[in-house]
Design a protein around this motif. Structure first.
Motif, PDB file in Angstrom:
ATOM      1  N   VAL A  75       0.842  -1.200   0.000  1.00  0.00           N
ATOM      2  CA  VAL A  75       0.000   0.000   0.000  1.00  0.00           C
ATOM      3  C   VAL A  75       0.871   1.242   0.000  1.00  0.00           C
ATOM      4  CG1 VAL A  75      -1.691   1.318   1.359  1.00  0.00           C
ATOM      5  CG2 VAL A  75      -1.921  -1.172   1.120  1.00  0.00           C
ATOM      6  N   ARG A  76       1.885   1.251   0.843  1.00  0.00           N
ATOM      7  CA  ARG A  76       2.780   2.409   0.909  1.00  0.00           C
ATOM      8  C   ARG A  76       3.513   2.623  -0.417  1.00  0.00           C
ATOM      9  NH1 ARG A  76       4.143   4.175   6.103  1.00  0.00           N
ATOM     10  NH2 ARG A  76       5.028   5.888   4.923  1.00  0.00           N
ATOM     11  N   THR A  77       3.882   1.510  -1.079  1.00  0.00           N
ATOM     12  CA  THR A  77       4.581   1.611  -2.362  1.00  0.00           C
ATOM     13  C   THR A  77       3.644   2.089  -3.465  1.00  0.00           C
ATOM     14  OG1 THR A  77       6.121  -0.102  -1.678  1.00  0.00           O
ATOM     15  CG2 THR A  77       5.975   0.342  -4.038  1.00  0.00           C
ATOM     16  N   ALA A  78       2.405   1.638  -3.451  1.00  0.00           N
ATOM     17  CA  ALA A  78       1.429   2.128  -4.425  1.00  0.00           C
ATOM     18  C   ALA A  78       1.217   3.630  -4.258  1.00  0.00           C
ATOM     19  CB  ALA A  78       0.108   1.388  -4.263  1.00  0.00           C
TER      20      ALA A  78
ATOM     21  N   ILE B 115      11.123  10.277   0.978  1.00  0.00           N
ATOM     22  CA  ILE B 115      12.082  10.109   2.074  1.00  0.00           C
ATOM     23  C   ILE B 115      11.521   9.145   3.120  1.00  0.00           C
ATOM     24  CG2 ILE B 115      13.214  11.285   4.009  1.00  0.00           C
ATOM     25  CD1 ILE B 115      13.410  13.758   2.094  1.00  0.00           C
ATOM     26  N   ASP B 116      10.258   9.328   3.476  1.00  0.00           N
ATOM     27  CA  ASP B 116       9.621   8.433   4.439  1.00  0.00           C
ATOM     28  C   ASP B 116       9.632   6.994   3.923  1.00  0.00           C
ATOM     29  OD1 ASP B 116       7.649   8.059   6.849  1.00  0.00           O
ATOM     30  OD2 ASP B 116       6.685   7.082   5.133  1.00  0.00           O
ATOM     31  N   TRP B 117       9.306   6.810   2.663  1.00  0.00           N
ATOM     32  CA  TRP B 117       9.267   5.459   2.083  1.00  0.00           C
ATOM     33  C   TRP B 117      10.660   4.810   2.110  1.00  0.00           C
ATOM     34  CZ3 TRP B 117      11.371   2.783  -2.017  1.00  0.00           C
ATOM     35  CH2 TRP B 117      10.737   1.598  -2.357  1.00  0.00           C
ATOM     36  N   VAL B 118      11.661   5.577   1.725  1.00  0.00           N
ATOM     37  CA  VAL B 118      13.034   5.052   1.711  1.00  0.00           C
ATOM     38  C   VAL B 118      13.482   4.649   3.111  1.00  0.00           C
ATOM     39  CG1 VAL B 118      15.457   5.690   1.334  1.00  0.00           C
ATOM     40  CG2 VAL B 118      13.739   6.248  -0.393  1.00  0.00           C
ATOM     41  N   LEU B 119      13.141   5.456   4.094  1.00  0.00           N
ATOM     42  CA  LEU B 119      13.614   5.208   5.451  1.00  0.00           C
ATOM     43  C   LEU B 119      12.801   4.171   6.228  1.00  0.00           C
ATOM     44  CD1 LEU B 119      14.439   8.844   6.621  1.00  0.00           C
ATOM     45  CD2 LEU B 119      16.037   7.073   5.855  1.00  0.00           C
ATOM     46  N   PHE B 120      11.491   4.084   5.978  1.00  0.00           N
ATOM     47  CA  PHE B 120      10.648   3.317   6.883  1.00  0.00           C
ATOM     48  C   PHE B 120       9.852   2.153   6.284  1.00  0.00           C
ATOM     49  CE2 PHE B 120      10.930   7.622   8.743  1.00  0.00           C
ATOM     50  CZ  PHE B 120      11.658   7.280   9.870  1.00  0.00           C
ATOM     51  N   VAL B 121       9.831   2.004   4.979  1.00  0.00           N
ATOM     52  CA  VAL B 121       9.034   0.921   4.390  1.00  0.00           C
ATOM     53  C   VAL B 121       9.932  -0.278   4.110  1.00  0.00           C
ATOM     54  CG1 VAL B 121       7.599   0.235   2.427  1.00  0.00           C
ATOM     55  CG2 VAL B 121       7.336   2.501   3.435  1.00  0.00           C
ATOM     56  N   ARG B 122       9.491  -1.431   4.592  1.00  0.00           N
ATOM     57  CA  ARG B 122      10.236  -2.678   4.335  1.00  0.00           C
ATOM     58  C   ARG B 122      10.154  -2.997   2.846  1.00  0.00           C
ATOM     59  NH1 ARG B 122       6.433  -5.140   7.932  1.00  0.00           N
ATOM     60  NH2 ARG B 122       5.900  -6.210   6.032  1.00  0.00           N
TER      61      ARG B 122
ATOM     62  N   GLN C  31      13.004  -8.613  -9.401  1.00  0.00           N
ATOM     63  CA  GLN C  31      11.863  -7.708  -9.509  1.00  0.00           C
ATOM     64  C   GLN C  31      12.289  -6.305  -9.101  1.00  0.00           C
ATOM     65  OE1 GLN C  31       8.622  -8.677  -6.951  1.00  0.00           O
ATOM     66  NE2 GLN C  31       7.187  -7.357  -8.009  1.00  0.00           N
ATOM     67  N   PRO C  32      12.334  -5.356 -10.067  1.00  0.00           N
ATOM     68  CA  PRO C  32      12.740  -3.996  -9.716  1.00  0.00           C
ATOM     69  C   PRO C  32      11.670  -3.302  -8.881  1.00  0.00           C
ATOM     70  CG  PRO C  32      11.999  -4.078 -11.980  1.00  0.00           C
ATOM     71  CD  PRO C  32      11.997  -5.495 -11.465  1.00  0.00           C
ATOM     72  N   SER C  33      12.098  -2.368  -8.063  1.00  0.00           N
ATOM     73  CA  SER C  33      11.141  -1.617  -7.251  1.00  0.00           C
ATOM     74  C   SER C  33      10.394  -0.632  -8.145  1.00  0.00           C
ATOM     75  CB  SER C  33      11.861  -0.874  -6.135  1.00  0.00           C
ATOM     76  OG  SER C  33      12.529   0.240  -6.661  1.00  0.00           O
ATOM     77  N   PRO C  34       9.179  -0.232  -7.741  1.00  0.00           N
ATOM     78  CA  PRO C  34       8.432   0.752  -8.519  1.00  0.00           C
ATOM     79  C   PRO C  34       9.185   2.066  -8.683  1.00  0.00           C
ATOM     80  CG  PRO C  34       7.012  -0.286  -6.907  1.00  0.00           C
ATOM     81  CD  PRO C  34       8.412  -0.752  -6.631  1.00  0.00           C
ATOM     82  N   VAL C  35       9.934   2.453  -7.673  1.00  0.00           N
ATOM     83  CA  VAL C  35      10.683   3.706  -7.755  1.00  0.00           C
ATOM     84  C   VAL C  35      11.730   3.637  -8.856  1.00  0.00           C
ATOM     85  CG1 VAL C  35      12.214   5.266  -6.511  1.00  0.00           C
ATOM     86  CG2 VAL C  35      10.300   4.210  -5.325  1.00  0.00           C
ATOM     87  N   SER C  36      12.467   2.529  -8.941  1.00  0.00           N
ATOM     88  CA  SER C  36      13.489   2.429  -9.989  1.00  0.00           C
ATOM     89  C   SER C  36      12.859   2.406 -11.371  1.00  0.00           C
ATOM     90  CB  SER C  36      14.370   1.197  -9.761  1.00  0.00           C
ATOM     91  OG  SER C  36      13.617   0.014  -9.890  1.00  0.00           O
ATOM     92  N   CYS C  37      11.683   1.803 -11.495  1.00  0.00           N
ATOM     93  CA  CYS C  37      10.977   1.805 -12.797  1.00  0.00           C
ATOM     94  C   CYS C  37      10.584   3.215 -13.205  1.00  0.00           C
ATOM     95  CB  CYS C  37       9.742   0.915 -12.736  1.00  0.00           C
ATOM     96  SG  CYS C  37      10.104  -0.829 -12.596  1.00  0.00           S
ATOM     97  N   ILE C  38      10.033   3.965 -12.260  1.00  0.00           N
ATOM     98  CA  ILE C  38       9.597   5.336 -12.561  1.00  0.00           C
ATOM     99  C   ILE C  38      10.793   6.219 -12.856  1.00  0.00           C
ATOM    100  CG2 ILE C  38       8.542   7.388 -11.550  1.00  0.00           C
ATOM    101  CD1 ILE C  38       6.629   5.446 -10.097  1.00  0.00           C
ATOM    102  N   LEU C  39      11.839   6.109 -12.039  1.00  0.00           N
ATOM    103  CA  LEU C  39      13.020   6.954 -12.244  1.00  0.00           C
ATOM    104  C   LEU C  39      13.717   6.639 -13.556  1.00  0.00           C
ATOM    105  CD1 LEU C  39      14.474   7.108  -8.638  1.00  0.00           C
ATOM    106  CD2 LEU C  39      13.140   8.840  -9.838  1.00  0.00           C
TER     107      LEU C  39
END
Length: 140
Positions: free
Chosen positions: A64-67, A110-117, A125-133
């Motif tokens: 949910v946090r990643t979405a 920043i919150d996602w990078v620091l606190f989301v597992r 499987q690449p992370s959604p952030v790397s796909c978007i970036l």
């Protein structure tokens, strides 16, 4: 900050001269930016205020946090590359606009990078952030 910007933007929308209250409210909630900022605010406050509730638990789930992160990045990128040049907000509108399109997305990343597992994102499987970036340079 997110709650402040959400409420400020709502106030500015419904008190605009000539805007009927119901119509202004419907228009306000029709913006993707508003909906995503509400999700960000909920994701950051419900686990803190009500951690033992279903909603509190829902907003702590990494998926949910990643979405929400993905939607937040989309809001920031589209606003920056397509919409920011179309208008010139001033005063309180500039403040609400900046918080919703720049500050909130940056702080949520920043919150996602620091606190989301992220153990669900394995090597294949690449992370959604790397796909978007990786897609950002092609957006112009």
């Amino acid at each position: 900050m997110a709650w402040f910007a959400i409420l400020l933007q709502y106030y500015l929308t419904v008190t605009k001269p000539g805007a009927p209250f119901i119509e202004a409210t419907v228009r306000y909630f029709s913006f993707f930016t508003i909906l995503i900022n509400i999700l960000v605010a909920l994701a950051l406050t419900l686990p803190w205020l009500a951690p033992d509730t279903r909603l509190g638990a829902f907003f702590t789930r990494p998926s949910v946090r990643t979405a929400i992160l993905t939607y937040t990045i989309i809001v920031a990128v589209i606003y920056h590359y397509l919409l920011a040049k179309l208008w010139n907000p001033q005063g309180w509108q500039l403040l609400a606009d900046t918080i919703q399109h720049v500050v909130t997305p940056a702080l949520y990343v920043i919150d996602w990078v620091l606190f989301v597992r992220r153990e669900r994102y394995g090597g294949s499987q690449p992370s959604p952030v790397s796909c978007i970036l990786s897609a950002m340079p092609s957006i112009r």
